[in-house]
Design a protein around this motif. Structure first.
Motif, mmCIF file in Angstrom:
data_model
loop_
_atom_site.group_PDB
_atom_site.id
_atom_site.type_symbol
_atom_site.label_atom_id
_atom_site.label_comp_id
_atom_site.label_asym_id
_atom_site.label_seq_id
_atom_site.Cartn_x
_atom_site.Cartn_y
_atom_site.Cartn_z
ATOM 1 N N ARG A 190 0.828 -1.217 0.000
ATOM 2 C CA ARG A 190 0.000 0.000 0.000
ATOM 3 C C ARG A 190 0.859 1.264 0.000
ATOM 4 O O ARG A 190 0.653 2.157 -0.822
ATOM 5 C CB ARG A 190 -0.880 0.018 1.246
ATOM 6 N N LEU A 191 1.815 1.321 0.918
ATOM 7 C CA LEU A 191 2.545 2.585 1.065
ATOM 8 C C LEU A 191 3.500 2.876 -0.077
ATOM 9 O O LEU A 191 3.593 4.014 -0.528
ATOM 10 C CB LEU A 191 3.195 2.641 2.444
ATOM 11 N N PRO A 192 4.189 1.862 -0.605
ATOM 12 C CA PRO A 192 4.979 2.138 -1.810
ATOM 13 C C PRO A 192 4.121 2.697 -2.946
ATOM 14 O O PRO A 192 4.561 3.613 -3.651
ATOM 15 C CB PRO A 192 5.548 0.764 -2.173
ATOM 16 N N HIS A 227 -1.488 5.219 -13.893
ATOM 17 C CA HIS A 227 -2.379 4.069 -13.932
ATOM 18 C C HIS A 227 -1.630 2.828 -13.480
ATOM 19 O O HIS A 227 -0.407 2.858 -13.273
ATOM 20 C CB HIS A 227 -3.050 3.905 -15.304
ATOM 21 N N GLY A 228 -2.383 1.746 -13.292
ATOM 22 C CA GLY A 228 -1.825 0.560 -12.645
ATOM 23 C C GLY A 228 -0.549 0.032 -13.295
ATOM 24 O O GLY A 228 0.435 -0.267 -12.611
ATOM 25 N N TYR A 229 -0.575 -0.030 -14.604
ATOM 26 C CA TYR A 229 0.571 -0.610 -15.288
ATOM 27 C C TYR A 229 1.828 0.257 -15.130
ATOM 28 O O TYR A 229 2.937 -0.253 -14.970
ATOM 29 C CB TYR A 229 0.242 -0.808 -16.782
ATOM 30 N N GLU A 230 1.606 1.577 -15.128
ATOM 31 C CA GLU A 230 2.757 2.471 -14.917
ATOM 32 C C GLU A 230 3.370 2.267 -13.535
ATOM 33 O O GLU A 230 4.589 2.351 -13.351
ATOM 34 C CB GLU A 230 2.320 3.937 -15.052
ATOM 35 N N LEU A 231 2.510 1.981 -12.533
ATOM 36 C CA LEU A 231 3.022 1.757 -11.178
ATOM 37 C C LEU A 231 3.867 0.487 -11.137
ATOM 38 O O LEU A 231 4.922 0.442 -10.513
ATOM 39 C CB LEU A 231 1.858 1.656 -10.194
ATOM 40 N N LYS A 232 3.374 -0.540 -11.800
ATOM 41 C CA LYS A 232 4.139 -1.801 -11.864
ATOM 42 C C LYS A 232 5.515 -1.554 -12.484
ATOM 43 O O LYS A 232 6.542 -1.979 -11.966
ATOM 44 C CB LYS A 232 3.356 -2.818 -12.683
ATOM 45 N N GLY A 255 -2.435 -7.817 -11.214
ATOM 46 C CA GLY A 255 -3.663 -8.059 -10.465
ATOM 47 C C GLY A 255 -3.548 -7.566 -9.033
ATOM 48 O O GLY A 255 -4.427 -6.867 -8.516
ATOM 49 N N GLN A 256 -2.402 -7.904 -8.391
ATOM 50 C CA GLN A 256 -2.144 -7.462 -7.022
ATOM 51 C C GLN A 256 -2.212 -5.937 -6.925
ATOM 52 O O GLN A 256 -2.718 -5.380 -5.959
ATOM 53 C CB GLN A 256 -0.712 -7.849 -6.650
ATOM 54 N N ILE A 257 -1.641 -5.291 -7.916
ATOM 55 C CA ILE A 257 -1.604 -3.826 -7.893
ATOM 56 C C ILE A 257 -3.025 -3.256 -7.972
ATOM 57 O O ILE A 257 -3.388 -2.354 -7.204
ATOM 58 C CB ILE A 257 -0.712 -3.298 -9.039
ATOM 59 N N TYR A 258 -3.850 -3.836 -8.852
ATOM 60 C CA TYR A 258 -5.219 -3.318 -8.955
ATOM 61 C C TYR A 258 -6.030 -3.597 -7.699
ATOM 62 O O TYR A 258 -6.815 -2.759 -7.256
ATOM 63 C CB TYR A 258 -5.907 -3.883 -10.202
ATOM 64 N N VAL A 259 -5.817 -4.764 -7.087
ATOM 65 C CA VAL A 259 -6.523 -5.058 -5.843
ATOM 66 C C VAL A 259 -6.141 -4.035 -4.781
ATOM 67 O O VAL A 259 -6.991 -3.472 -4.081
ATOM 68 C CB VAL A 259 -6.192 -6.501 -5.366
ATOM 69 N N GLY A 302 -7.655 -0.689 -5.440
ATOM 70 C CA GLY A 302 -9.084 -0.719 -5.106
ATOM 71 C C GLY A 302 -9.295 -0.494 -3.612
ATOM 72 O O GLY A 302 -10.166 0.288 -3.191
ATOM 73 N N ARG A 303 -8.461 -1.141 -2.803
ATOM 74 C CA ARG A 303 -8.587 -0.977 -1.345
ATOM 75 C C ARG A 303 -8.241 0.451 -0.924
ATOM 76 O O ARG A 303 -8.894 1.037 -0.075
ATOM 77 C CB ARG A 303 -7.667 -1.958 -0.624
ATOM 78 N N LEU A 304 -7.179 0.974 -1.524
ATOM 79 C CA LEU A 304 -6.768 2.347 -1.185
ATOM 80 C C LEU A 304 -7.882 3.330 -1.552
ATOM 81 O O LEU A 304 -8.129 4.316 -0.842
ATOM 82 C CB LEU A 304 -5.474 2.719 -1.927
ATOM 83 N N GLU A 305 -8.562 3.038 -2.648
ATOM 84 C CA GLU A 305 -9.656 3.911 -3.088
ATOM 85 C C GLU A 305 -10.808 3.851 -2.085
ATOM 86 O O GLU A 305 -11.371 4.870 -1.694
ATOM 87 C CB GLU A 305 -10.125 3.471 -4.486
ATOM 88 N N LYS A 306 -11.097 2.639 -1.610
ATOM 89 C CA LYS A 306 -12.178 2.458 -0.649
ATOM 90 C C LYS A 306 -11.874 3.194 0.657
ATOM 91 O O LYS A 306 -12.754 3.767 1.286
ATOM 92 C CB LYS A 306 -12.379 0.961 -0.377
#
Ligand SMILES: Nc1ncnc2c1ncn2[C@@H]1O[C@H](COP(=O)(O)OP(=O)(O)O)[C@@H](O)[C@H]1O
Ligand SMILES: [Mg+2]
Lengths: 248, 168
Positions: B2-4, B15-20, B37-41, B44-48
């Motif tokens: 989460r924090l990274p 976007h997700g792929y750029e973060l990866k 997949g892990q990154i998007y999950v 999603g949690r961070l957004e929530k």
């Protein structure tokens, strides 16, 4: 056809007797080292590692047992017999270097090759090569006393390899080195090992030991483990990172 | 993770792929690269939790992509993380549990356990050495990670020696 082992030690015992009580330092060690093998000797301080390799190099007499080097019985040799054998076959890196103080670094490294019968030109070329591999080419003209501990230790390694010895014996050859100098020593050891150099080396350094084919562990003067270091299952490239997470 | 991810988003929205990719470039081969997949999950949690928000960016000929950016709450969480001291490693060594407990049951002999573990550590060290060889010398972050792992492994080995002296 069987190959003659470079080292065969049988029931080797060393009991120091200095004044008071006898100190049993090595208590019945058997070891066979085949040509081209790299053996790391590990164990706690005081477990007899130095005593053991000193006996293998004839620098310490054995109390009992046999030592065979390159098929020749060695433990019964006189001091001068050992000196000849060492000159011909053994390179030794001492824990505390033992360089000749009033000779330059270059002469220290060339001497064993010259004594072993190399031409001056070959001795010089070998010295230049070894010092360069260890990042010491600039120090060739210095006296050992002008060098740092780490530099002296690397010179000692160069000297031990000068004569292409049948056997390299080393007692904590990276004990005084920082990680960068350790890397130079590791590289050189790896290189000569790949060229077929037989190596028996005492170390606490996991990086040095991990280069060996086999690790022998001493405890209280006895071998408690003697086995190859297994290769891990090859990981697909790019996934080796999980080791870092595991231990970092 | 989460924090990274918050830290990367504090630099710029992505976007997700750029973060990866950013994680991979920074840490090189020394770090297990996360799957997308892990990154998007995680996103999603961070957004929530209200730490990031996503905007849809239209793309010609392709589905919209979600670009994430840091919220004020996200920045606060990140600052709190950076400011607090980080725990040092604790010994939570599974091997040590085996070493202490297994002999009580008669299942294993301590000397054999220590010897096998030593050789295993040396195999791991060899793997790290090979990883170091393959790592771009210019990637200082990756090199430091590997060096850290090596130093930890050396400490494990030294400790193993102490265990052998005192427990066998
Ligand atoms: N010259 C000596 N005289 C008496 N005892 C010695 C001598 N050298 C070593 N010892 C003793 O022999 C044992 C093994 O020492 P050593 O071979 O130096 O172990 P290591 O190299 O594993 O630390 C130790 O108890 C040490 O004190
Ligand atoms: Mg010693």
């Amino acid at each position: 056809m069987t190959v003659t082992p470079v080292i065969r030690a049988v029931g080797l015992v060393k009991i120091y007797q200095t004044g008071g009580l006898p100190v049993p330092a090595v208590r019945g060690v058997d070891l066979v080292v085949e040509p081209g093998e790299f053996v790391a000797i590990m164990g706690p301080s005081g477990s007899g590692k130095s005593t053991f390799v000193h006996m293998l190099g004839g620098l310490e007499t054995r109390t009992s047992g046999e030592i065979w080097l390159d098929g020749k019985r060695a433990d019964t040799l006189s001091e001068s017999g050992w000196a000849v054998l060492r000159r011909q076959k053994v390179g030794f890196v001492f824990q505390f270097f033992n360089l000749v103080a009033n000779m330059t670094v270059a002469d220290n490294v060339e001497l064993p090759a010259l004594l072993g019968g190399a031409t001056p030109r070959h001795a010089r070329e070998r010295r230049e090569y070894l010092l360069a591999e260890l990042g010491l080419e600039e120090r060739a003209g210095a006296a050992p006393g002008q060098l740092s501990g780490g530099e002296q230790q690397r010179v000692a390694l160069a000297r031990a390899l000068a004569n292409h010895p049948r056997l390299l014996l080393a007692d904590e050859p990276t004990g005084n080195l920082d990680s960068r100098n350790t890397r130079d020593v590791l590289k050189l050891l790896g290189k000569v090992h790949r060229q077929g150099q037989t190596i028996v080396l005492v170390t606490h350094d996991a990086r040095v030991a991990s280069m060996a084919d086999r690790v022998v562990s001493l405890l209280d003067g006895q071998i408690v483990d003697d086995a190859p270091i297994a290769r891990l299952q090859r990981r697909p490239a790019g996934t080796a990172g999980d080791i870092v997470e595991l231990h970092g | 993770m989460r924090l990274p991810l918050l830290a990367l988003l504090a630099k710029e929205p992505a976007h997700g792929y750029e973060l990866k990719q950013a994680l991979e470039v920074t840490f090189g081969s020394a770090y297990p690269s996360p799957n997308i997949g892990q990154i998007y999950v995680t996103l999603g949690r961070l957004e929530k939790d209200g730490f990031v928000r996503a905007v849809d960016v239209e793309q010609s000929n392709r589905p919209n992509k979600k670009v994430y950016y840091l919220t004020a709450a996200g920045r606060e969480a990140l600052e709190a993380w950076v400011d607090e001291p980080t725990e040092g490693p604790r010994v939570r060594d599974e091997f040590f549990m085996k070493l202490v407990l297994a002999p009580l049951t008669g299942i294993a002999d301590r000397m054999a356990l220590v010897n096998r573990q030593r050789r295993h550590y040396l195999s791991l060290m060899r793997d790290l050495d090979e990883l170091a060889e393959r790592t771009d010398p210019g990637n200082r972050v990756a090199r430091l990670l590997i060096e850290g792992a090596m130093l930890h492994l050396q400490a494990d080995l030294d400790w193993l020696e102490r265990c052998q002296e005192d427990l066998t």
